[in-house]
Design a protein around this motif. Structure first.
Motif, mmCIF file in Angstrom:
data_model
loop_
_atom_site.group_PDB
_atom_site.id
_atom_site.type_symbol
_atom_site.label_atom_id
_atom_site.label_comp_id
_atom_site.label_asym_id
_atom_site.label_seq_id
_atom_site.Cartn_x
_atom_site.Cartn_y
_atom_site.Cartn_z
ATOM 1 N N VAL A 213 0.829 -1.208 0.000
ATOM 2 C CA VAL A 213 0.000 0.000 0.000
ATOM 3 C C VAL A 213 0.862 1.256 0.000
ATOM 4 O O VAL A 213 0.582 2.211 -0.734
ATOM 5 C CB VAL A 213 -0.965 0.002 1.205
ATOM 6 C CG1 VAL A 213 -1.732 1.326 1.282
ATOM 7 C CG2 VAL A 213 -1.938 -1.171 1.104
ATOM 8 N N THR A 217 0.613 3.767 -3.119
ATOM 9 C CA THR A 217 0.043 5.074 -2.794
ATOM 10 C C THR A 217 1.059 6.184 -2.995
ATOM 11 O O THR A 217 0.746 7.253 -3.546
ATOM 12 C CB THR A 217 -0.462 5.087 -1.340
ATOM 13 O OG1 THR A 217 -1.385 4.025 -1.146
ATOM 14 C CG2 THR A 217 -1.155 6.414 -1.023
ATOM 15 N N SER A 253 0.899 8.530 2.795
ATOM 16 C CA SER A 253 0.957 7.172 2.247
ATOM 17 C C SER A 253 1.180 6.160 3.367
ATOM 18 O O SER A 253 0.571 5.082 3.385
ATOM 19 C CB SER A 253 2.087 7.069 1.219
ATOM 20 O OG SER A 253 1.918 7.995 0.174
#
Length: 336
Positions: A213, A217, A253
């Motif tokens: 992720v 991101t 993020s």
């Protein structure tokens, strides 16, 4: 001779990169853990079902009440009880994790074209499992220190906890097939790995999802907001859409990565905590994974696997954000 010097130079550059990568990761881990140390202690007391704190778990205001109770019993430094063990563990843990991720990322994805979600997840998971295997005994010691709410932090408490774990009672096994008890008798070092199987099971989705992720991101936000790649190089001659700093993007993020990875791995974390403090309640043997799961379910149902998840978000989201942001900043400072 020239070839030998060339090979030696390449080796020096490789080791130099690895050591700097480890330093960046270790500093990032220590900074993040120090920032959330009080929340971490309260969460451990909730997860491990410390009787004094069960009435507070599941309530947002319970964090404040539990924190106040710790301060009343042990003083302000009680909020950091066990933090010395945390730092002893977290520096090598984070150093190995981020260093291993850099190495695995290069090995699995030598070019941007090779980068895929599956490979990002694999690199994150493998680095997390390796780091936790090498540093797990220190994690167990930290949890035991945090679980103790009766005494004020004292000099030598770390040594006493380690000694106590090593000498926890292990009477002879009742039968030749009582493997967990037999292993504790033969190899006392296994006492420092209580809850390790649950830790590995939780680390795979946690570290894998976290790095995946964060990587995706960060790349997306850098491209949309800053018109740059993740190394900070402009993607085109067009000016960036915003003047947001790279640190803010890294923090954002990391926060999203923390929230998603915490949701995916939290039940395993609860199981791990129960097994880690199991030596205090059942010192004569190691609780089996299935036995721990059954006990949690019979006591609180499915909700028992999410005890304290509110404070878990409160802790993991800023911790992951700070960790990734400091790691990225350190890598920029060290020229990585």
């Amino acid at each position: 001779m020239a070839k030998h010097r060339s090979d030696h130079s390449k080796r020096e550059k490789t080791w130099d990169y690895i050591l700097r990568s480890g330093l960046a990761g270790g500093v990032a881990g220590c900074a993040a853990k120090t920032a959330i140390a009080p929340l971490d202690r309260v969460k451990i007391l909730f997860q491990a079902s410390n009787p004094e704190y069960q009435k507070y778990s599941g309530k947002w205001l319970g964090v404040v009440h539990a924190g106040r109770k710790i301060v009343n019993q042990q003083g302000v430094m009680g909020l950091f009880h066990g933090h010395s063990a945390t730092l002893l563990r977290i520096f090598p843990y984070a150093a190995v994790k981020y260093m291993a991720y850099d190495i695995l990322h290069t090995a699995l994805m030598p070019t941007p074209k090779d980068e895929s979600s599956l490979r990002l997840f694999m690199a994150g998971s493998l680095s997390g499992v390796l780091s936790v295997f090498l540093t797990y005994p220190l994690e167990l010691v930290r949890v035991r220190l945090a679980f103790d709410t009766k005494t004020k932090p004292q000099p030598g408490s770390l040594r006493k906890i380690i000694t106590k774990i090593y000498h926890e009672g292990t009477p002879p096994p009742s039968s030749s097939i009582d493997l967990p008890r037999s292993l504790l008798n033969r190899y006392p070092i296994f006492k420092f790995y209580r809850g390790f199987s649950a830790t590995v099971m939780g680390m795979i989705p946690y570290a894998g999802t976290s790095f995946l992720v964060f990587g995706r991101t960060k790349a997306l936000m850098y491209r949309l907001l800053l018109n740059k790649d993740t190394h900070g190089s402009p993607l085109s001659e067009a000016p960036p859409r915003t003047h947001t700093s790279r640190t803010v993007v890294d923090l954002s993020s990391g926060a999203l990565a923390g929230a998603i990875s915490q949701t995916a791995s939290y039940p395993f974390e609860v199981i791990r905590r129960r097994q880690q403090v199991g030596g205090l309640l059942n010192p004569e043997r190691m609780l089996r994974l299935t036995e721990t799961i059954t006990k949690i379910y019979q006591t609180n149902g499915l909700a028992g696997f999410y005890v304290g998840i509110g404070i878990g978000y409160l802790k993991v989201v800023p911790m992951t954000a700070i960790s990734f942001a400091v790691w990225s900043a350190m890598k920029r400072q060290l020229g990585l």
